[in-house]
Write an enzyme that holds these catalytic residues in place. Structure first.
Site, PDB file in Angstrom:
ATOM      1  N   LYS A 130       0.838  -1.196   0.000  1.00  0.00           N
ATOM      2  CA  LYS A 130       0.000   0.000   0.000  1.00  0.00           C
ATOM      3  C   LYS A 130       0.881   1.257   0.000  1.00  0.00           C
ATOM      4  O   LYS A 130       2.080   1.192   0.282  1.00  0.00           O
ATOM      5  CB  LYS A 130      -0.925  -0.032   1.225  1.00  0.00           C
ATOM      6  CG  LYS A 130      -1.906  -1.231   1.223  1.00  0.00           C
ATOM      7  CD  LYS A 130      -2.827  -1.178   2.427  1.00  0.00           C
ATOM      8  CE  LYS A 130      -3.817  -2.345   2.431  1.00  0.00           C
ATOM      9  NZ  LYS A 130      -4.773  -2.236   3.561  1.00  0.00           N
TER      10      LYS A 130
ATOM     11  N   HIS B 193      -1.810  -5.591   1.362  1.00  0.00           N
ATOM     12  CA  HIS B 193      -3.061  -6.315   1.122  1.00  0.00           C
ATOM     13  C   HIS B 193      -2.709  -7.703   0.609  1.00  0.00           C
ATOM     14  O   HIS B 193      -1.785  -7.845  -0.187  1.00  0.00           O
ATOM     15  CB  HIS B 193      -3.899  -5.596   0.057  1.00  0.00           C
ATOM     16  CG  HIS B 193      -5.003  -6.465  -0.478  1.00  0.00           C
ATOM     17  ND1 HIS B 193      -6.221  -6.589   0.156  1.00  0.00           N
ATOM     18  CD2 HIS B 193      -5.041  -7.319  -1.549  1.00  0.00           C
ATOM     19  CE1 HIS B 193      -6.962  -7.468  -0.517  1.00  0.00           C
ATOM     20  NE2 HIS B 193      -6.278  -7.917  -1.548  1.00  0.00           N
TER      21      HIS B 193
ATOM     22  N   TYR C 123     -12.280  -2.958  -3.484  1.00  0.00           N
ATOM     23  CA  TYR C 123     -12.835  -2.859  -2.134  1.00  0.00           C
ATOM     24  C   TYR C 123     -14.369  -2.821  -2.133  1.00  0.00           C
ATOM     25  O   TYR C 123     -14.962  -2.299  -1.185  1.00  0.00           O
ATOM     26  CB  TYR C 123     -12.265  -1.633  -1.424  1.00  0.00           C
ATOM     27  CG  TYR C 123     -10.849  -1.839  -0.898  1.00  0.00           C
ATOM     28  CD1 TYR C 123     -10.526  -2.935  -0.088  1.00  0.00           C
ATOM     29  CD2 TYR C 123      -9.831  -0.923  -1.181  1.00  0.00           C
ATOM     30  CE1 TYR C 123      -9.238  -3.124   0.401  1.00  0.00           C
ATOM     31  CE2 TYR C 123      -8.530  -1.101  -0.689  1.00  0.00           C
ATOM     32  CZ  TYR C 123      -8.259  -2.207   0.110  1.00  0.00           C
ATOM     33  OH  TYR C 123      -6.980  -2.386   0.602  1.00  0.00           O
TER      34      TYR C 123
ATOM     35  N   ASN D 173      -1.857  -0.208   7.040  1.00  0.00           N
ATOM     36  CA  ASN D 173      -1.244  -1.470   7.482  1.00  0.00           C
ATOM     37  C   ASN D 173      -0.387  -2.137   6.418  1.00  0.00           C
ATOM     38  O   ASN D 173      -0.245  -3.357   6.408  1.00  0.00           O
ATOM     39  CB  ASN D 173      -2.332  -2.402   8.029  1.00  0.00           C
ATOM     40  CG  ASN D 173      -3.425  -2.631   7.004  1.00  0.00           C
ATOM     41  OD1 ASN D 173      -3.287  -2.244   5.841  1.00  0.00           O
ATOM     42  ND2 ASN D 173      -4.505  -3.267   7.410  1.00  0.00           N
TER      43      ASN D 173
ATOM     44  N   ARG E 135      -1.295 -14.263   4.046  1.00  0.00           N
ATOM     45  CA  ARG E 135      -2.112 -13.639   5.100  1.00  0.00           C
ATOM     46  C   ARG E 135      -1.444 -13.844   6.463  1.00  0.00           C
ATOM     47  O   ARG E 135      -1.493 -12.971   7.324  1.00  0.00           O
ATOM     48  CB  ARG E 135      -3.530 -14.224   5.107  1.00  0.00           C
ATOM     49  CG  ARG E 135      -4.306 -14.011   3.804  1.00  0.00           C
ATOM     50  CD  ARG E 135      -5.111 -12.766   3.747  1.00  0.00           C
ATOM     51  NE  ARG E 135      -6.147 -12.663   4.735  1.00  0.00           N
ATOM     52  CZ  ARG E 135      -6.967 -11.613   4.822  1.00  0.00           C
ATOM     53  NH1 ARG E 135      -6.833 -10.579   3.973  1.00  0.00           N
ATOM     54  NH2 ARG E 135      -7.884 -11.558   5.737  1.00  0.00           N
TER      55      ARG E 135
ATOM     56  N   THR F 273      -5.352  -7.365  10.751  1.00  0.00           N
ATOM     57  CA  THR F 273      -5.625  -6.056  10.129  1.00  0.00           C
ATOM     58  C   THR F 273      -5.056  -4.875  10.911  1.00  0.00           C
ATOM     59  O   THR F 273      -4.484  -3.956  10.329  1.00  0.00           O
ATOM     60  CB  THR F 273      -7.160  -5.889   9.968  1.00  0.00           C
ATOM     61  OG1 THR F 273      -7.660  -7.013   9.230  1.00  0.00           O
ATOM     62  CG2 THR F 273      -7.499  -4.595   9.249  1.00  0.00           C
TER      63      THR F 273
ATOM     64  N   PHE G 149     -15.057   3.407   7.219  1.00  0.00           N
ATOM     65  CA  PHE G 149     -13.674   3.625   6.795  1.00  0.00           C
ATOM     66  C   PHE G 149     -13.494   3.541   5.280  1.00  0.00           C
ATOM     67  O   PHE G 149     -12.376   3.662   4.793  1.00  0.00           O
ATOM     68  CB  PHE G 149     -12.738   2.624   7.505  1.00  0.00           C
ATOM     69  CG  PHE G 149     -13.030   1.166   7.214  1.00  0.00           C
ATOM     70  CD1 PHE G 149     -12.522   0.543   6.081  1.00  0.00           C
ATOM     71  CD2 PHE G 149     -13.806   0.410   8.077  1.00  0.00           C
ATOM     72  CE1 PHE G 149     -12.785  -0.795   5.809  1.00  0.00           C
ATOM     73  CE2 PHE G 149     -14.071  -0.934   7.816  1.00  0.00           C
ATOM     74  CZ  PHE G 149     -13.559  -1.537   6.679  1.00  0.00           C
TER      75      PHE G 149
ATOM     76  N   ARG H 100       2.798  -6.555   9.377  1.00  0.00           N
ATOM     77  CA  ARG H 100       2.044  -5.481  10.060  1.00  0.00           C
ATOM     78  C   ARG H 100       2.496  -5.322  11.505  1.00  0.00           C
ATOM     79  O   ARG H 100       2.567  -4.211  12.027  1.00  0.00           O
ATOM     80  CB  ARG H 100       0.542  -5.776   9.972  1.00  0.00           C
ATOM     81  CG  ARG H 100      -0.018  -5.595   8.548  1.00  0.00           C
ATOM     82  CD  ARG H 100      -1.380  -6.235   8.408  1.00  0.00           C
ATOM     83  NE  ARG H 100      -2.044  -5.872   7.151  1.00  0.00           N
ATOM     84  CZ  ARG H 100      -3.195  -6.399   6.748  1.00  0.00           C
ATOM     85  NH1 ARG H 100      -3.803  -7.319   7.498  1.00  0.00           N
ATOM     86  NH2 ARG H 100      -3.742  -6.028   5.604  1.00  0.00           N
TER      87      ARG H 100
ATOM     88  N   GLU I 255      -9.083 -10.192  -8.053  1.00  0.00           N
ATOM     89  CA  GLU I 255      -8.142  -9.087  -7.793  1.00  0.00           C
ATOM     90  C   GLU I 255      -6.976  -9.092  -8.785  1.00  0.00           C
ATOM     91  O   GLU I 255      -6.509  -8.024  -9.190  1.00  0.00           O
ATOM     92  CB  GLU I 255      -7.639  -9.189  -6.347  1.00  0.00           C
ATOM     93  CG  GLU I 255      -8.763  -8.920  -5.338  1.00  0.00           C
ATOM     94  CD  GLU I 255      -8.368  -9.234  -3.895  1.00  0.00           C
ATOM     95  OE1 GLU I 255      -7.220  -9.672  -3.645  1.00  0.00           O
ATOM     96  OE2 GLU I 255      -9.227  -9.047  -3.007  1.00  0.00           O
TER      97      GLU I 255
END
Ligand code: IDP
Ligand code: MG
Length: 137
Positions: free
Chosen positions: A10, A120, A50, A117, A86, A92, A58, A103, A131
């Site tokens: 990100k 993704h 998203y 964070n 993940r 998160t 948010f 993270r 995606e």
């Protein structure tokens, strides 16, 4: 059968100079980087990416954050890579994400409406296919 997942570094990760560190962790784990690009997201890409979060408090802060600078998109490959990335990324919220995760080690709360964070990762084979099409289609 080897699996593919969509990873985004990100804008906070890119801006903080953590692109190399994050890619290093993916490679050190043993996964293969199959595609890699730096790009600036469009509103359309983010609306698709998203869609499940539309209407949440948010959502707009999240989209604005994702538009705030360049990001890195990657297709990462390996057996059980969806679950494995993940796990590398951590949960998160960076404040409580486990130490040892991306993270947990590199992120923190900055007191904003969106949790910045760093990364993704797709959460299922269906999300991964959808995606990958959004970012590499
Ligand atoms: P994930 O990235 O861990 O899969 P999601 O629930 O899919 O988490 O949420 C997408 C992104 O939206 C998160 O990575 C985070 O940046 C942001 N986000 C999720 N929940 C919240 C929240 O409760 N407050 C602020 N930002 C959030
Ligand atoms: Mg998610």
């Amino acid at each position: 059968m080897s699996e593919r997942t969509l990873v985004l570094i990100k804008p906070d990760g890119v801006q903080r100079g953590l692109t190399g560190e994050i890619l290093r962790r993916i490679e050190a784990k043993g996964y293969t980087i199959a595609e890699l690009t730096m790009t600036t997201a469009t509103e359309q890409q983010l609306a698709a990416h998203y869609a499940e979060h539309e209407g949440k408090p948010f959502y707009r802060p999240l989209v604005d954050f994702m538009l705030s600078g360049p990001l890195v998109a990657a297709v990462v490959e390996g057996n059980r890579v969806i679950e494995g990335f993940r796990s590398l990324a951590g949960s998160t919220e960076p404040t409580t994400a486990a130490p040892g995760t991306i993270r947990g080690d590199l992120g923190r709360d900055w007191g904003e409406q969106v949790q910045k964070n760093l990364v993704h990762g797709s959460d299922s084979p269906e999300s991964a296919a959808r995606e990958i099409e959004i970012w590499f289609g």
